[in-house]
Motif scaffolding. Structure first.
Motif, PDB file in Angstrom:
ATOM      1  N   GLN A 111       0.925  -1.249  -0.053  1.00  0.00           N
ATOM      2  CA  GLN A 111      -0.142   0.555  -0.024  1.00  0.00           C
ATOM      3  C   GLN A 111       0.804   1.075  -0.105  1.00  0.00           C
ATOM      4  N   GLN A 112       0.755   1.898  -1.414  1.00  0.00           N
ATOM      5  CA  GLN A 112       1.730   3.069  -1.156  1.00  0.00           C
ATOM      6  C   GLN A 112       1.120   4.457  -0.826  1.00  0.00           C
ATOM      7  N   PHE A 113       0.168   4.771   0.141  1.00  0.00           N
ATOM      8  CA  PHE A 113      -0.226   5.387  -0.182  1.00  0.00           C
ATOM      9  C   PHE A 113       0.402   7.359  -1.046  1.00  0.00           C
ATOM     10  N   PHE A 114       2.047   7.460  -0.409  1.00  0.00           N
ATOM     11  CA  PHE A 114       2.340   8.793  -0.408  1.00  0.00           C
ATOM     12  C   PHE A 114       2.683   9.166  -1.867  1.00  0.00           C
ATOM     13  N   LEU A 115       2.682   7.566  -2.458  1.00  0.00           N
ATOM     14  CA  LEU A 115       2.920   7.532  -3.930  1.00  0.00           C
ATOM     15  C   LEU A 115       1.301   7.723  -5.005  1.00  0.00           C
ATOM     16  N   ILE A 116       0.552   7.690  -4.574  1.00  0.00           N
ATOM     17  CA  ILE A 116      -0.828   7.225  -5.033  1.00  0.00           C
ATOM     18  C   ILE A 116      -1.123   8.472  -5.241  1.00  0.00           C
ATOM     19  N   GLY A 117      -1.033   9.761  -4.224  1.00  0.00           N
ATOM     20  CA  GLY A 117      -1.346  11.078  -4.086  1.00  0.00           C
ATOM     21  C   GLY A 117      -0.099  11.944  -5.264  1.00  0.00           C
ATOM     22  N   PRO A 118       1.097  12.156  -5.284  1.00  0.00           N
ATOM     23  CA  PRO A 118       1.774  12.658  -6.551  1.00  0.00           C
ATOM     24  C   PRO A 118       1.102  11.946  -7.924  1.00  0.00           C
ATOM     25  N   VAL A 119       0.558  10.392  -8.014  1.00  0.00           N
ATOM     26  CA  VAL A 119       0.530   9.955  -9.694  1.00  0.00           C
ATOM     27  C   VAL A 119      -0.881  10.763  -9.605  1.00  0.00           C
ATOM     28  N   ASP A 161       9.545  18.933  -9.107  1.00  0.00           N
ATOM     29  CA  ASP A 161       8.961  17.811  -8.641  1.00  0.00           C
ATOM     30  C   ASP A 161       8.389  16.675  -8.131  1.00  0.00           C
ATOM     31  N   PHE A 162      10.130  16.288  -8.507  1.00  0.00           N
ATOM     32  CA  PHE A 162      11.262  15.102  -7.624  1.00  0.00           C
ATOM     33  C   PHE A 162      10.306  14.818  -5.605  1.00  0.00           C
ATOM     34  N   LEU A 163      10.825  16.338  -6.140  1.00  0.00           N
ATOM     35  CA  LEU A 163      10.270  16.302  -4.129  1.00  0.00           C
ATOM     36  C   LEU A 163       9.099  16.046  -3.768  1.00  0.00           C
ATOM     37  N   HIS A 164       7.459  16.324  -4.580  1.00  0.00           N
ATOM     38  CA  HIS A 164       6.876  14.863  -4.002  1.00  0.00           C
ATOM     39  C   HIS A 164       6.594  13.915  -4.290  1.00  0.00           C
ATOM     40  N   PHE A 165       8.082  13.582  -4.473  1.00  0.00           N
ATOM     41  CA  PHE A 165       7.716  11.852  -3.994  1.00  0.00           C
ATOM     42  C   PHE A 165       8.787  11.159  -3.167  1.00  0.00           C
ATOM     43  N   ILE A 166       9.675  12.505  -2.237  1.00  0.00           N
ATOM     44  CA  ILE A 166      10.192  12.612  -1.389  1.00  0.00           C
ATOM     45  C   ILE A 166      10.300  10.898   0.319  1.00  0.00           C
ATOM     46  N   PRO A 167       8.073  11.413   0.533  1.00  0.00           N
ATOM     47  CA  PRO A 167       7.663  10.961   1.297  1.00  0.00           C
ATOM     48  C   PRO A 167       7.908   9.302   0.982  1.00  0.00           C
ATOM     49  N   ASP A 171       1.616  -2.124   6.617  1.00  0.00           N
ATOM     50  CA  ASP A 171       0.791  -1.115   6.037  1.00  0.00           C
ATOM     51  C   ASP A 171      -0.728  -1.050   6.770  1.00  0.00           C
ATOM     52  N   LEU A 172      -0.784  -1.668   7.892  1.00  0.00           N
ATOM     53  CA  LEU A 172      -2.178  -1.439   7.619  1.00  0.00           C
ATOM     54  C   LEU A 172      -2.392  -0.953   8.927  1.00  0.00           C
ATOM     55  N   SER A 214      -2.217   9.087   7.559  1.00  0.00           N
ATOM     56  CA  SER A 214      -1.812  10.166   7.409  1.00  0.00           C
ATOM     57  C   SER A 214      -1.172   9.696   5.704  1.00  0.00           C
ATOM     58  N   GLY A 215      -1.681   8.867   5.278  1.00  0.00           N
ATOM     59  CA  GLY A 215      -1.764   8.293   3.544  1.00  0.00           C
ATOM     60  C   GLY A 215      -3.250   8.648   3.350  1.00  0.00           C
ATOM     61  N   LEU A 216      -4.409   8.681   4.095  1.00  0.00           N
ATOM     62  CA  LEU A 216      -5.464   9.470   3.662  1.00  0.00           C
ATOM     63  C   LEU A 216      -5.087  10.929   3.533  1.00  0.00           C
ATOM     64  N   ALA A 217      -4.624  11.229   4.421  1.00  0.00           N
ATOM     65  CA  ALA A 217      -4.730  13.319   4.723  1.00  0.00           C
ATOM     66  C   ALA A 217      -3.866  12.945   3.431  1.00  0.00           C
ATOM     67  N   CYS A 218      -2.618  12.416   2.595  1.00  0.00           N
ATOM     68  CA  CYS A 218      -1.536  12.684   1.415  1.00  0.00           C
ATOM     69  C   CYS A 218      -2.565  13.034   0.483  1.00  0.00           C
ATOM     70  N   ILE A 219      -3.898  12.009  -0.025  1.00  0.00           N
ATOM     71  CA  ILE A 219      -4.206  11.401  -1.514  1.00  0.00           C
ATOM     72  C   ILE A 219      -5.486  12.592  -0.973  1.00  0.00           C
ATOM     73  N   ILE A 220      -6.051  13.168   0.017  1.00  0.00           N
ATOM     74  CA  ILE A 220      -6.798  14.147   0.335  1.00  0.00           C
ATOM     75  C   ILE A 220      -5.863  15.207  -0.298  1.00  0.00           C
ATOM     76  N   THR A 221      -5.058  15.656   0.150  1.00  0.00           N
ATOM     77  CA  THR A 221      -4.724  16.959  -0.886  1.00  0.00           C
ATOM     78  C   THR A 221      -4.519  16.865  -1.971  1.00  0.00           C
ATOM     79  N   TYR A 222      -3.290  15.963  -2.059  1.00  0.00           N
ATOM     80  CA  TYR A 222      -2.878  15.447  -3.559  1.00  0.00           C
ATOM     81  C   TYR A 222      -4.887  16.307  -4.792  1.00  0.00           C
ATOM     82  N   THR A 223      -5.419  15.151  -4.181  1.00  0.00           N
ATOM     83  CA  THR A 223      -6.788  15.616  -4.692  1.00  0.00           C
ATOM     84  C   THR A 223      -7.090  16.877  -4.828  1.00  0.00           C
ATOM     85  N   VAL A 224      -7.253  17.180  -3.758  1.00  0.00           N
ATOM     86  CA  VAL A 224      -7.747  19.092  -3.893  1.00  0.00           C
ATOM     87  C   VAL A 224      -6.979  19.922  -4.483  1.00  0.00           C
TER      88      VAL A 224
END
Length: 387
Positions: free
Chosen positions: A78-86, A106-112, A144-145, A152-162
């Motif tokens: 489960q790669q939450f921190f990667l899903i957001g930037p993608v 742009d690579f800064l987005h992939f540090i987490p 992963d669970l 934090s992964g959910l927050a990351c995906i929400i942020t990138y979706t916004v």
């Protein structure tokens, strides 16, 4: 049991296999057609497949079997921190088809995501290679669970979706300042994609609120089933969109990205008046409005200037955006034709197309918005005045 039929695993396995097929097909399509957006969508679908894998395999009792349990523990599915930037870069690639690759910033987005992969590697080396016993996994729970990672992964995906929604909104506003056919620009798939993301996030939040113990299988399977259904829709519709057209705009034309737009020019009142007349004369006397695919760049190039100046003069001088400005010329010309009775010799659609409108629906919508009447009502009004 490694092989066996469990309906929960079987249902997730269906979506998993289909996702891998679509991901591979999109990757092939992206290479063949040099379509950057298909690469990002391929990666997003692949990550979605990995996301459901622990639940798919867990319901085959892999967590209870030596060897298989370690496989689930040490592989960071489960790669939450990667899903957001993608998600964000997929949206960007749809809006800007000329995007070729990532910039340095742009690579800064992939540090987490990189840090979480490093953490997963440290866990593997420590527990499996050095200690040969569970240290990080002494509690017997998949990292992963872990609640901290899930939240934090959910927050990351929400942020990138916004961020994606904001970018989409900026383009929707900017498009009317750059093309004369804004009504025909189709953001259909991107809009559906964003809605699908919001559906997934809403379901995820509801499950997190009402069933906070995320490491417990049980009813959590239903969330993964709902997620799988939505991501399968994204895979199917996204692939269809990529095959039909990976570009939202006219071929050979690219919208000037709002985040790359330079600051406004400082133009005097005299210069605005002068440029207003130049623009008006060009559009009217050259009948540039008859070009149904006319863009701001076309006008700027014809006048030997830049798009910023033309856009600013139209916005400030004529108090209109570029799309409405050109449509105003088209409507004025069409009204003259109707008043001259040309609708008795030609169809309304042919007259509209001759004036620069590129579809019947666009013509009707713009006409009603401007006059408050339908074309037929306008004709009836003209004829009643002649009686």
């Amino acid at each position: 049991m490694l092989l066996g039929f469990y309906y929960k695993s079987a249902l997730l396995a269906f979506f998993f296999v289909q996702g891998i097929i679509f991901s591979t097909s999109l990757l092939i399509h992206s290479v063949k057609h040099r379509d950057v957006s298909s690469k990002w969508l391929s990666l997003l679908i692949f990550l979605s497949c990995l996301y459901v894998a622990p639940w798919m395999l867990g319901h085959l009792d892999w967590y209870a079997m030596d060897g298989y349990r370690e496989f689930l523990f040490f592989v960071p599915f489960q790669q939450f921190f990667l899903i957001g930037p993608v998600i964000l870069f997929y949206i960007k690639s749809l809006l800007d088809p000329d995007t070729k690759g990532l910039k340095r910033e742009d690579f800064l987005h992939f540090i987490p995501a990189a840090l979480y992969l490093l953490y997963s590697l440290i866990v593997f080396v420590t527990d499996f290679l050095i200690l040969d016993e569970f240290y990080f996994y002494a509690d017997g729970r998949d990292k992963d669970l872990s609640p901290w990672y899930q939240i934090s992964g959910l927050a990351c995906i929400i942020t990138y979706t916004v961020f994606g929604i904001k970018l989409y909104s900026q383009y929707r506003k900017e498009i009317v300042n750059q093309v004369s056919y804004a009504e025909n620009i189709k953001f259909g798939w991107l809009k559906k994609f964003l809605i699908a993301l919001l559906v997934i996030l809403t379901i995820r939040i509801l499950f997190l609120i009402f069933l906070p113990n995320w490491g417990d299988f049980g009813i959590k399977w239903w969330y993964y089933f709902f997620f799988a259904c939505v991501f399968y829709y994204i895979a199917l519709s996204g692939y269809k969109n990529a095959i039909q057209s990976s570009i939202l705009f006219e071929p050979g034309w690219r919208l000037i990205s709002p985040d790359r737009t330079e600051e406004k020019l400082t133009i005097s009142a005299h210069e605005i008046t002068s440029w207003k007349e130049k623009i008006r004369v060009f559009i009217e006397e050259e009948r540039a409005y008859q070009n149904s695919n006319l863009t701001l760049r076309d006008v700027a190039n014809s006048l030997g200037t830049n798009t910023r100046l033309v856009s600013q003069v139209i916005n400030q001088g004529f108090k209109m955006n570029f799309n409405d400005f050109i449509n105003d010329f088209r409507l004025k010309t069409l009204k003259v034709k109707l008043q001259n009775g040309e609708h008795k010799q030609f169809t309304l659609l042919s007259l509209a197309l001759d004036c620069g409108f590129n579809s019947k629906s666009t013509f009707n919508r713009v006409f009603k918005k401007s006059t408050g009447l339908t074309p037929n009502q306008f004709i009836s009004h003209i004829e009643s005045q002649k009686e």
